[in-house]
Each structure stands twice: as structure tokens, then as C-alpha cells.
Write an enzyme that holds these catalytic residues in place. Structure first.
Site, mmCIF file in Angstrom:
data_model
loop_
_atom_site.group_PDB
_atom_site.id
_atom_site.type_symbol
_atom_site.label_atom_id
_atom_site.label_comp_id
_atom_site.label_asym_id
_atom_site.label_seq_id
_atom_site.Cartn_x
_atom_site.Cartn_y
_atom_site.Cartn_z
ATOM 1 C CG ASP A 117 -4.253 23.735 -1.113
ATOM 2 O OD1 ASP A 117 -3.323 23.640 -1.938
ATOM 3 O OD2 ASP A 117 -5.403 23.310 -1.332
ATOM 4 C CE LYS A 159 -6.222 21.101 -9.778
ATOM 5 N NZ LYS A 159 -6.610 21.739 -8.525
ATOM 6 C CE1 TYR A 173 -10.228 22.826 -5.397
ATOM 7 C CE2 TYR A 173 -10.351 21.213 -3.629
ATOM 8 C CZ TYR A 173 -10.467 21.536 -4.967
ATOM 9 O OH TYR A 173 -10.808 20.561 -5.869
ATOM 10 N NE ARG A 207 -3.632 -0.203 2.681
ATOM 11 C CZ ARG A 207 -3.747 -0.664 3.925
ATOM 12 N NH1 ARG A 207 -3.188 -0.034 4.929
ATOM 13 N NH2 ARG A 207 -4.402 -1.773 4.173
HETATM 14 C C1 LIG Z 1 -7.464 21.214 -7.473
HETATM 15 C C2 LIG Z 1 -7.147 21.650 -6.108
HETATM 16 C C3 LIG Z 1 -7.202 20.753 -5.042
HETATM 17 C C4 LIG Z 1 -7.747 19.359 -5.187
HETATM 18 O O1 LIG Z 1 -6.979 18.530 -6.004
HETATM 19 P P1 LIG Z 1 -7.634 17.239 -6.677
HETATM 20 O O2 LIG Z 1 -6.457 16.438 -7.087
HETATM 21 O O3 LIG Z 1 -8.440 17.748 -7.821
HETATM 22 O O4 LIG Z 1 -8.469 16.560 -5.653
HETATM 23 C C5 LIG Z 1 -6.832 21.211 -3.793
HETATM 24 N N1 LIG Z 1 -6.430 22.467 -3.598
HETATM 25 C C6 LIG Z 1 -6.363 23.365 -4.612
HETATM 26 C C7 LIG Z 1 -5.913 24.747 -4.331
HETATM 27 C C8 LIG Z 1 -6.730 22.992 -5.892
HETATM 28 O O5 LIG Z 1 -6.713 23.892 -6.866
#
Ligand SMILES: *Cc1c(COP(=O)(O)O)cnc(C)c1O
Length: 397
Positions: free
Chosen positions: A188, A213, A117, A64
Site C-alpha cells: 500500500d 488522499k 491500514y 466500464r
Molecule cells: C485511506 C487509506 C486507504 C483507503 O482509501 P479509501 O479511498 O478511503 O477507501 C487505504 N490505505 C491507506 C494507507 C489509507 O490511508
């Protein structure tokens, strides 16, 4: 990573496979090491791995956690974020969930930046509240957080720059506030992804990144990471991660590793393109405000200059047009895909739902239309031409 080596250099050499002892050869690209479990040569080797794991080490006793491919990507996240331990999860949202769930208990209170977010509120409403954990959303300043602090507050959850309006936060000041009140500061960092911004270096305890991203960078995988610098916090995340059972496919870790090698190039190009788009948009009389911290007229430009080392292709702008024209404008674009997400090679456009920014104090219940663009790696003159053409077309009903 050696102290003198640049991050860009490290990213090209991270995760190299060991030479084969017999042939002295090794592949340049680390293979995707798919396995659901691990086998040991002797019980002594298994015991050694188990002992290391229980001391908080990275030894793998089961599939895992993943093996070399995962480990290489964890090393990349540690280098990017200046952290000591990184944990991989299947999405950015899972990374947020893991970071928060690792450090809260029943009865705790969370202070959250109102620019975070959007789906953070979903986690709060659907999970945290059922666990007896309360969250208060505040304007992301020390003053507002201080006013909302309670004896039960355990976590300060922020995002800088904030989602949708890219509002830079004063991370060092928030870190000092968190330290003074014994709060764990979770940030974040999907926007900066370690290259343009490093919350841990600015005082945060935990960084959360949606590798979906810029790290992946090609809009073909979902992945998240939670990075910590302090061992006690890392141990909590490790235990919670194991209990929640998050796991990432080796193929996705491999894609992220492949993507991240070009992240410095991609981010630099997309950031330069975004600035040129800001320049072009600033000439339009209907454009009210451009939200992009690297743009010289952004309200948080100075804070960006102080704390960030780069930018990216994300920008929002408000327009004094009605929503029917805004819809015609978006529909007339040919190089911008209509869709969520960002950080890939391609340009995207989102007509932002007002409800998503209504709770951001920075938006201030403005009546204007808000559009978000992700500027991709296309030729920027083509992108500007597309925006200009679509905008004049949108005049025709
Ligand atoms: C897209 C995004 C997320 C979530 O990511 P996922 O992989 O789509 O779950 C979290 N924080 C920010 C700032 C984002 O733009």
C-alpha cells in the site's frame, strides 16, 4: 514519459487532448469523457479492439473501463509508481480488495504487516476467511515473516510507512524474501503516492494507492489504483477487475487528474509544514514520541533517508496526559478538523483509538495517548499557535 523528463514535468503534460484534425486546436485540459459504452466505425475496428484486449492491451470495448480521461489517469499512476499497467477503482479500499483478490485462491495463506491500514483486517474477516484464505499478521520484518511462512503462503501484504505510526519497512529486504519464497509482494503506497516513495522500484510486485488522499488532494473524491509492473500479474488484475465490475466515474478521474498536477507542490509544502510542527511539538515536555519518518529523531529516520525521496504532512505523536485532557485538547483546536482521512489541503486531527494500534508490534501496548495530525496547507505558524493555545486550554477542566 521520456527517460530524461522529470516526473513533475510529466504531471503537467499528462493526458493532453489530441488536436482536432480540422481546426488544429485542442483544449489544454482534457475533458471528462463520460460514456457508458463505446461505438465503432466498423466491425473491423471492434474486432481489432477486442483482439488487443484479449492480449492484455488497454483497448476499450465497453464503458466500464473508461476512455481518454481514465487512460490519462492510468498513465499518471504508471509514471508515479514506475509501473506498466494501472487499474482504477472507486476507492483505496477497493484497490486493496482488487490487488489481493486478483492473486489468491482457496487454501492460500497471506502474510500481512501488522501496521497495515486497519480495514485490511475487515477484508480478511468478512471476505477472505469465507473464501478459505487465511491471513497472519506479523511484525513487518523478514525474521517475523519467515517464522510465519507456510507452504500455502502466496502473498506478502505490506504498507510502508505503516498506518498511524508511520513505521518505515525495509522494502528491498522484504522484496528479496518474497522473491526467495515465490510470494507476490503487494504494498500500500498511499503515503508516498509515487512521489515520495516507490515500492515497485524497491522490489514490490504490486502497488496500491488511495487516490482519495494526495493524488486527488482536495478532499472531494474517492478513488483507488492498483499498479503492476509484470505482465502476468497485470493480466490477473485485469481479469479480476473485469469480473468484479469496478468502475470509476469519468468526472472523478478528471478531478484526480486535475488534483495530481499540483501534488508535487502540495506534498513539498505540507511536508515542510509537518517538520516545523514536529520541531514545535518536540519542545513540549508532555510529548513522548513523535512518529514521522522525516523527523530526525524518528526511529526509522535512516531507513526513510535511504528509501524515500520526500515526505508528507502526516504525523502522529504520543502524549503523557490522560484521555480526558486529550479530548479537551482536540475539542479546543480551531484549525484542525476532527476527522479521518488525510492528503487534502486542510489540517485534520484524529484521537487514535487504542484498539487500532494495539495490534501494531511497534506500539508495544503503550499507555500514552496517541494523536494523528494531517498538516495541511495553512500557514504553519498559525497551526502551531492553534496547537499551543488548545493545549494550554486543555489544562482547564
Ligand atoms: C485511506 C487509506 C486507504 C483507503 O482509501 P479509501 O479511498 O478511503 O477507501 C487505504 N490505505 C491507506 C494507507 C489509507 O490511508
Amino acid at each position: 514519459m521520456s527517460a530524461k523528463q522529470h516526473l513533475h514535468t510529466f504531471l503537467q503534460h499528462a493526458g493532453q487532448a489530441d488536436f482536432d484534425e480540422r481546426t488544429g486546436a485542442a483544449p489544454v485540459a482534457l475533458p471528462s469523457m463520460r460514456t457508458s459504452t463505446v461505438r465503432f466505425k466498423t466491425l473491423d475496428h471492434l474486432d481489432q479492439a477486442a483482439t488487443d484486449r484479449s492480449a492484455g492491451g488497454r483497448s476499450v470495448v465497453y464503458g466500464r473501463a473508461g476512455m481518454d480521461t481514465h487512460r490519462a489517469l492510468e498513465d499518471v499512476f504508471c509514471a508515479l509508481e514506475a509501473g506498466e499497467r494501472a487499474f482504477l477503482v472507486p476507492s483505496g479500499m477497493a484497490a486493496i480488495t482488487l490487488a489481493v483478490m486478483s492473486v489468491v485462491s482457496q487454501g492460500d495463506h497471506v502474510l500481512a504487516a501488522d501496521c497495515a491500514y486497519g480495514p485490511v483486517r475487515t477484508l480478511d474477516q468478512n471476505v477472505l476467511q469465507r473464501m478459505g484464505i487465511q491471513t497472519t499478521y506479523c511484525e513487518p520484518t523478514v525474521e517475523a515473516f519467515s517464522a510465519a511462512l507456510t507452504p500455502a503462503t502466496k502473498v506478502l501484504y505490506v504498507e510502508s510507512p505503516g498506518s498511524l505510526l508511520m513505521q518505515m519497512l525495509d522494502m528491498p529486504a522484504l522484496a528479496a524474501f518474497a522473491k526467495a519464497h515465490d510470494l507476490i509482494l503487494i504494498a500500500d503506497n498511499t503515503w508516498g503516492s509515487g512521489l515520495s516513495y516507490q515500492p515497485l522500484s524497491l522490489g514490490a510486485d504490486v502497488s496500491v494507492v488511495a487516490g482519495t488522499k494526495y493524488v486527488g488532494g482536495h478532499s472531494d473524491l474517492m478513488l483507488g489504483a492498483v499498479i503492476a509492473k509484470d505482465k502476468a500479474i497485470a493480466d490477473k488484475i485485469d481479469a479480476c477487475n473485469y469480473a468484479l465490475g469496478f468502475s470509476v466515474s469519468a468526472d472523478d478521474a478528471w478531478l484526480a487528474l486535475r488534483g495530481v498536477r499540483t501534488m508535487p507542490l502540495r506534498m513539498r509544502e505540507t511536508a515542510a509544514n509537518a517538520l516545523k510542527v514536529c520541531e514545535a511539538l518536540s519542545q513540549w515536555p508532555e510529548v513522548k514520541t513523535i512518529y514521522h519518518p522525516a523527523w530526525k529523531e524518528d526511529a526509522y529516520h535512516e531507513l526513510w533517508q535511504r528509501d524515500a525521496t520526500g515526505s508528507n504532512g502526516m504525523l502522529s505523536f504520543s502524549l503523557t496526559i490522560d484521555s480526558a485532557r486529550a479530548r479537551r485538547f482536540v475539542n479546543a483546536l480551531t484549525l484542525f478538523g476532527i476527522g479521518f482521512s488525510w492528503g487534502g489541503f486542510e489540517s485534520l486531527v484524529q484521537l487514535v483509538d487504542k484498539n487500532s494500534v494495539a495490534s501494531h508490534s511497534y506500539w508495544g501496548h503503550d499507555n500514552a495517548v496517541l494523536l494523528r495530525l494531517h498538516i495541511g496547507l495553512e500557514n504553519v505558524d498559525d497551526l502551531i499557535a492553534d496547537l499551543t493555545r488548545a493545549f494550554s486550554l486543555s489544562l482547564q477542566k
